[in-house]
Design a protein around this motif. Sequence first.
Motif, mmCIF file in Angstrom:
data_model
loop_
_atom_site.group_PDB
_atom_site.id
_atom_site.type_symbol
_atom_site.label_atom_id
_atom_site.label_comp_id
_atom_site.label_asym_id
_atom_site.label_seq_id
_atom_site.Cartn_x
_atom_site.Cartn_y
_atom_site.Cartn_z
ATOM 1 N N ALA A 181 0.816 -1.218 0.000
ATOM 2 C CA ALA A 181 0.000 0.000 0.000
ATOM 3 C C ALA A 181 0.848 1.265 0.000
ATOM 4 C CB ALA A 181 -0.930 -0.008 1.210
ATOM 5 N N SER A 182 2.074 1.159 0.499
ATOM 6 C CA SER A 182 2.967 2.314 0.588
ATOM 7 C C SER A 182 4.388 1.823 0.775
ATOM 8 C CB SER A 182 2.572 3.197 1.779
ATOM 9 O OG SER A 182 2.797 2.488 2.993
ATOM 10 N N PRO A 183 5.384 2.691 0.574
ATOM 11 C CA PRO A 183 6.770 2.297 0.856
ATOM 12 C C PRO A 183 6.959 1.871 2.310
ATOM 13 C CG PRO A 183 6.735 4.289 -0.469
ATOM 14 C CD PRO A 183 5.311 4.032 -0.059
ATOM 15 N N GLU A 184 6.219 2.509 3.212
ATOM 16 C CA GLU A 184 6.343 2.168 4.637
ATOM 17 C C GLU A 184 5.837 0.761 4.921
ATOM 18 O OE1 GLU A 184 6.664 6.305 3.897
ATOM 19 O OE2 GLU A 184 4.929 4.990 3.452
ATOM 20 N N SER A 185 4.740 0.375 4.269
ATOM 21 C CA SER A 185 4.227 -0.976 4.489
ATOM 22 C C SER A 185 5.167 -2.022 3.897
ATOM 23 C CB SER A 185 2.823 -1.125 3.900
ATOM 24 O OG SER A 185 2.816 -0.887 2.506
ATOM 25 N N ARG A 186 5.850 -1.662 2.821
ATOM 26 C CA ARG A 186 6.869 -2.572 2.268
ATOM 27 C C ARG A 186 7.995 -2.767 3.276
ATOM 28 N NH1 ARG A 186 11.809 -2.516 -0.304
ATOM 29 N NH2 ARG A 186 12.054 -4.090 -1.959
ATOM 30 N N GLU A 187 8.466 -1.683 3.869
ATOM 31 C CA GLU A 187 9.532 -1.787 4.852
ATOM 32 C C GLU A 187 9.112 -2.617 6.042
ATOM 33 O OE1 GLU A 187 12.703 -0.804 4.524
ATOM 34 O OE2 GLU A 187 12.075 -0.347 2.468
ATOM 35 N N ALA A 188 7.844 -2.518 6.420
ATOM 36 C CA ALA A 188 7.341 -3.316 7.544
ATOM 37 C C ALA A 188 7.393 -4.803 7.210
ATOM 38 C CB ALA A 188 5.918 -2.893 7.894
ATOM 39 N N LEU A 189 7.019 -5.157 5.974
ATOM 40 C CA LEU A 189 7.069 -6.570 5.570
ATOM 41 C C LEU A 189 8.496 -7.100 5.557
ATOM 42 C CD1 LEU A 189 4.482 -6.887 2.651
ATOM 43 C CD2 LEU A 189 4.386 -7.998 4.886
ATOM 44 N N LEU A 190 9.436 -6.240 5.241
ATOM 45 C CA LEU A 190 10.823 -6.679 5.171
ATOM 46 C C LEU A 190 11.454 -6.906 6.545
ATOM 47 C CD1 LEU A 190 12.146 -4.596 2.154
ATOM 48 C CD2 LEU A 190 11.574 -7.028 2.242
ATOM 49 N N LEU A 191 10.682 -6.677 7.587
ATOM 50 C CA LEU A 191 11.131 -7.072 8.925
ATOM 51 C C LEU A 191 11.002 -8.581 9.126
ATOM 52 C CD1 LEU A 191 9.562 -4.186 11.048
ATOM 53 C CD2 LEU A 191 11.965 -4.463 10.378
ATOM 54 N N ILE A 192 10.284 -9.242 8.224
ATOM 55 C CA ILE A 192 10.128 -10.699 8.272
ATOM 56 C C ILE A 192 11.363 -11.335 7.642
ATOM 57 C CG2 ILE A 192 8.701 -12.658 7.574
ATOM 58 C CD1 ILE A 192 6.345 -10.672 7.328
ATOM 59 N N ASP A 193 12.124 -12.064 8.431
ATOM 60 C CA ASP A 193 13.399 -12.616 7.957
ATOM 61 C C ASP A 193 13.240 -13.503 6.734
ATOM 62 O OD1 ASP A 193 14.746 -11.295 9.934
ATOM 63 O OD2 ASP A 193 14.836 -13.022 11.301
ATOM 64 N N GLU A 194 12.176 -14.309 6.693
ATOM 65 C CA GLU A 194 11.993 -15.226 5.575
ATOM 66 C C GLU A 194 11.837 -14.474 4.251
ATOM 67 O OE1 GLU A 194 10.514 -15.444 8.435
ATOM 68 O OE2 GLU A 194 10.908 -17.465 9.219
ATOM 69 N N LEU A 195 11.140 -13.346 4.298
ATOM 70 C CA LEU A 195 10.966 -12.555 3.077
ATOM 71 C C LEU A 195 12.277 -11.923 2.621
ATOM 72 C CD1 LEU A 195 7.563 -10.639 3.411
ATOM 73 C CD2 LEU A 195 8.167 -12.458 1.806
ATOM 74 N N THR A 196 13.028 -11.398 3.553
ATOM 75 C CA THR A 196 14.305 -10.782 3.173
ATOM 76 C C THR A 196 15.270 -11.830 2.633
ATOM 77 O OG1 THR A 196 15.101 -10.940 5.453
ATOM 78 C CG2 THR A 196 14.074 -8.886 4.796
#
Length: 324
Positions: A188-203
Amino acid sequence: MMDETSVDDPNESLPEQLERARVAWFYFVGGLTQQEIAARMNMTRLRVNRIIGQVRENGEVQIDVKLPLSGCIALAEAVAERYGLAEATVVPDVPDFLEQKRVIGEAAGSMAGSLIERRDLGIGIATGRTLSFAVRRLNARPHANSWVVGLTGGATRSSGTNTFEVATSFARKLGIECHYLTAPLYCASPESREALLLIDELTDVLARTEIADLGIASCGWLAEDTTLTQIRVVKDNLDEILKRGAVGEFLGCFLDAQGQPVDHFLNDSIMALSPEKMKLKPMSMLVSGGIEKVQIIRAILRGGYVNRLATNESVARALMAGPR
């Protein structure tokens, strides 16, 4: 001169016809040696010798090379030279929309197979119907340690062409493991993307998209009825994206006619490998066709994001006719 009047063998697949025509063109017209052809097409010299012998035996080489796809071969060589590509494949135009995607996809599968055969490598695959057809001609045996990774996040509904499904079909055909970027393509936004990237599996998976040796992707234009523009956040912002000069998308990133990302927050909200990182891969393929996509295909080639292309004849002619 190359005569294109002979009839295809109905028992021979399109990728096989393309391979045979390309070997003949390189040998009888391009003047390459059998060893040079073998190195260029990543095949054995024995196979090159057999194809040349078959072409001679079938009477396809007299004074001219009588192959129905020879015009496509010459066009592919011209496109590759003009845009600095390592390789290009051009298939004939087919009137049916879905059939056009199929023949482009199958030709791309044959190209990808030659890059994958007996190698230990990571294979990144994006989304799209054309890519879903590539697996049909993906006849390769990679090293057992190889793997597949989806290059983009996905949509919320299944279509058979979602990145998860395309990546899975590639991995199953090759008999290797698969990794998924289990997130939406657009946040939804760059901020929500950054929040998802706190998930180790995704990174971890996103890092894997970057280290994959081979990247295979399609592209999209920005008509109102495409799969991409039906995603809510894209649909809500489509007019603004177009006003900022976007001619299409590549790996979810909206590009202008020169191949540069447009200035819009959605380009900072994508869960996918970036075009700039695709550019760094030793092997990268754009698999796309249809005259409506000429602008975005040219933009991707201008940006230098890929070093291989599979497309259809009318697109290739437009790429040669317009400005580089």
